[in-house]
Scaffold this motif. Structure first.
Motif, short mmCIF file in Angstrom:
data_model
loop_
_atom_site.label_atom_id
_atom_site.label_comp_id
_atom_site.label_asym_id
_atom_site.label_seq_id
_atom_site.Cartn_x
_atom_site.Cartn_y
_atom_site.Cartn_z
N VAL A 109 0.84 -1.20 0.00
CA VAL A 109 0.00 0.00 0.00
C VAL A 109 0.88 1.25 0.00
N ALA A 110 2.00 1.18 0.69
CA ALA A 110 2.92 2.33 0.76
C ALA A 110 3.67 2.57 -0.54
N ARG A 111 3.74 1.56 -1.40
CA ARG A 111 4.55 1.70 -2.60
C ARG A 111 4.08 2.80 -3.54
N PRO A 112 2.77 2.99 -3.78
CA PRO A 112 2.37 4.13 -4.61
C PRO A 112 2.75 5.48 -4.00
N ILE A 113 2.77 5.56 -2.66
CA ILE A 113 3.22 6.79 -2.01
C ILE A 113 4.69 7.05 -2.35
N GLY A 114 5.50 5.97 -2.27
CA GLY A 114 6.90 6.09 -2.65
C GLY A 114 7.06 6.46 -4.12
N ALA A 115 6.18 5.92 -4.97
CA ALA A 115 6.23 6.25 -6.39
C ALA A 115 5.95 7.73 -6.62
N LEU A 116 4.99 8.29 -5.89
CA LEU A 116 4.68 9.72 -6.01
C LEU A 116 5.86 10.57 -5.56
N ILE A 117 6.43 10.21 -4.39
CA ILE A 117 7.53 11.01 -3.83
C ILE A 117 8.77 10.92 -4.70
N PHE A 118 9.21 9.70 -4.99
CA PHE A 118 10.47 9.55 -5.71
C PHE A 118 10.30 9.75 -7.22
N GLY A 119 9.06 9.58 -7.72
CA GLY A 119 8.79 9.97 -9.10
C GLY A 119 9.00 11.46 -9.29
#
Length: 441
Positions: free
Chosen positions: A74-84
């Protein structure tokens, strides 16, 4: 699936030698990062259900452990937004340096956590928090690694370099499964007391290695060119959602089998074999270990073949082949024969790899350079967010079907067919950098 017009990335000449070096560096860092992440999956099936959810009955404890496992997804899309955002605005390199430090520290700290008996409910809460940090870091890792490898590669050979990054997954599995296979040789009381912690604590020295490797990776020449032209998107993720939402949906579908199918055939299968069928846990872990060995050459071959037929068509082939094999694979596991179980898990992973090997090549060609890190990371990690709960869903379906494996086989078929559709449509939407002038409609 209407999309806005965008400018294709420039044609940038790179040497194959430099491309190989960057891809190898991306692979090594990714392998170490997946090692950290995959440890949790094995531990969720073998350790956390017993030591961190002690007050629950066996089925509820397994469900709770898998739910904690799913938190990372679930946290992975958050990481994708931040690091994207970081990767598309400030560079692929700084994003990748940050992700490796985050996951290495989070994984090492899991090895230091006291269990439920020691500190009560605080133990599973702290476990979930560290899993959350892992998820955020991995959300930015894979998209950045495959993007920087592809953007250093000659256009006509992107498939093989993207596949090289994908080898990080089976190598990470090999390392994590191997580490657990070793500590499982300890007496049960020693394993529960301290043995399971050793693979997690190994993340600290591995972090030093990974960080050293990442520091040697140069910034992407494509990103440098975007900086020169001042063509970076102000908010890349917003641009993806507004102008490339159709491509994002296709990316999610195309990536689903490589992530979700993998966890059905490893994390869920280990739990099913150990907790439901009563198979020795070492047999199940060793089966995933052998499967990872065979996955490595399969990834290379599928990546090369994907350059010939196209990554979308290769994804379609992998999806259909896995769907056709789903029931026979679980029938083999149901025999409880160690050889049959090993064959089933190995064959299942190899079929899934037909699609997984070309996921990087396909997803990077779905998005233009200025949105690539964000688009690839979001597509892959939304698929990951769905996939993280598939072992939980498979376990619930298993309970509802009176512990019959046909329910898990049907779930695998569904995942496979979604990815097959993603590959079919994705092949038509690929941006061919040398000729494309706008998003294909």
């Amino acid at each position: 699936m209407s999309q806005a017009t965008i400018t294709p990335e420039p044609s940038i000449k790179v040497s194959e030698r430099d491309a190989s070096r960057i891809a190898r560096a991306a692979f090594v860092g990714t392998a170490l990062e997946w090692y950290d992440y995959f440890l949790f999956g094995t531990a969720a099936a073998l350790v956390f259900n017993r030591l961190f959810f002690t007050e629950l009955d066996a089925t509820a404890a397994t469900l709770a452990a898998f739910a904690t496992f799913g938190v990372g997804f679930v946290a992975r899309p958050i990481g994708a937004l931040i690091f994207g955002y970081v990767g598309d605005r400030f560079g692929r390199r700084p994003a990748l340096l940050t992700t490796i430090v985050m996951i290495g520290c989070a994984t090492g700290l899991i090895g230091l956590l006291p269990d439920y008996v020691a500190i009560g409910v605080a133990a599973p809460i702290m476990l979930a928090v560290l899993r959350l940090v892992q998820g955020v870091a991995v959300g930015g890792e894979w998209g950045g690694a495959v993007t920087i490898a592809v953007e250093h590669a000659p256009i006509e050979r992107r498939g093989r370099f993207a596949a090289l990054v994908q080898i990080g997954s089976p190598v990470g599995t090999l390392l994590s499964s191997g580490a657990f296979a070793l500590v499982l040789m300890l007496p049960p009381e020693s394993f529960d007391a301290w043995g399971w912690r050793l693979p997690f604590l190994a993340a600290f020295p591995l972090l030093i290695v990974a960080l050293y490797i990442r520091l040697k990776v140069e910034e992407s020449p494509v990103f440098k060119h975007l900086v020169e032209l001042e063509e970076r998107a102000r908010i890349p993720a917003l641009a993806v959602f507004r102008h490339a939402w159709g491509r994002l949906l296709i990316a999610i579908a195309a990536a689903l089998l490589g992530v979700g199918g993998f966890y059905v055939m490893t994390t869920f299968a280990v739990s099913y074999g150990t907790n439901t069928l009563g198979v020795d846990r070492a047999v199940m872990v060793n089966a995933t270990l052998i499967a990872a060995v065979f996955q490595i050459p399969m990834t290379v071959l599928a990546g090369r073949f994907g350059e010939r037929v196209g990554p979308g068509r290769m994804t379609l082939i992998g999806g259909l082949a896995t769907a056709a094999a789903a029931f026979p694979l679980f029938w083999l596991i149901d025999t409880m024969n160690p050889v049959a179980i090993t064959v089933a898990i190995t064959l299942g992973i190899m079929l899934i790899t037909l699609a997984y090997a070309v996921t990087g090549a396909l997803l990077t060609e779905l998005f233009p350079a200025k949105l690539r890190y964000s688009g690839v990371a979001l597509g892959y990690n939304f698929a990951g967010a769905i996939s993280g709960f598939l072992p939980l869903l498979a376990t619930a379906l298993l309970a509802a079907s009176d512990n019959r494996s046909w329910s898990a086989a049907l779930l695998l078929i569904g995942i496979s067919l979604v990815t097959a559709v993603g590959g079919l449509v994705g092949e038509r939407l690929r941006i061919r950098d040398e000729v494309a002038t706008e998003i294909e409609r």
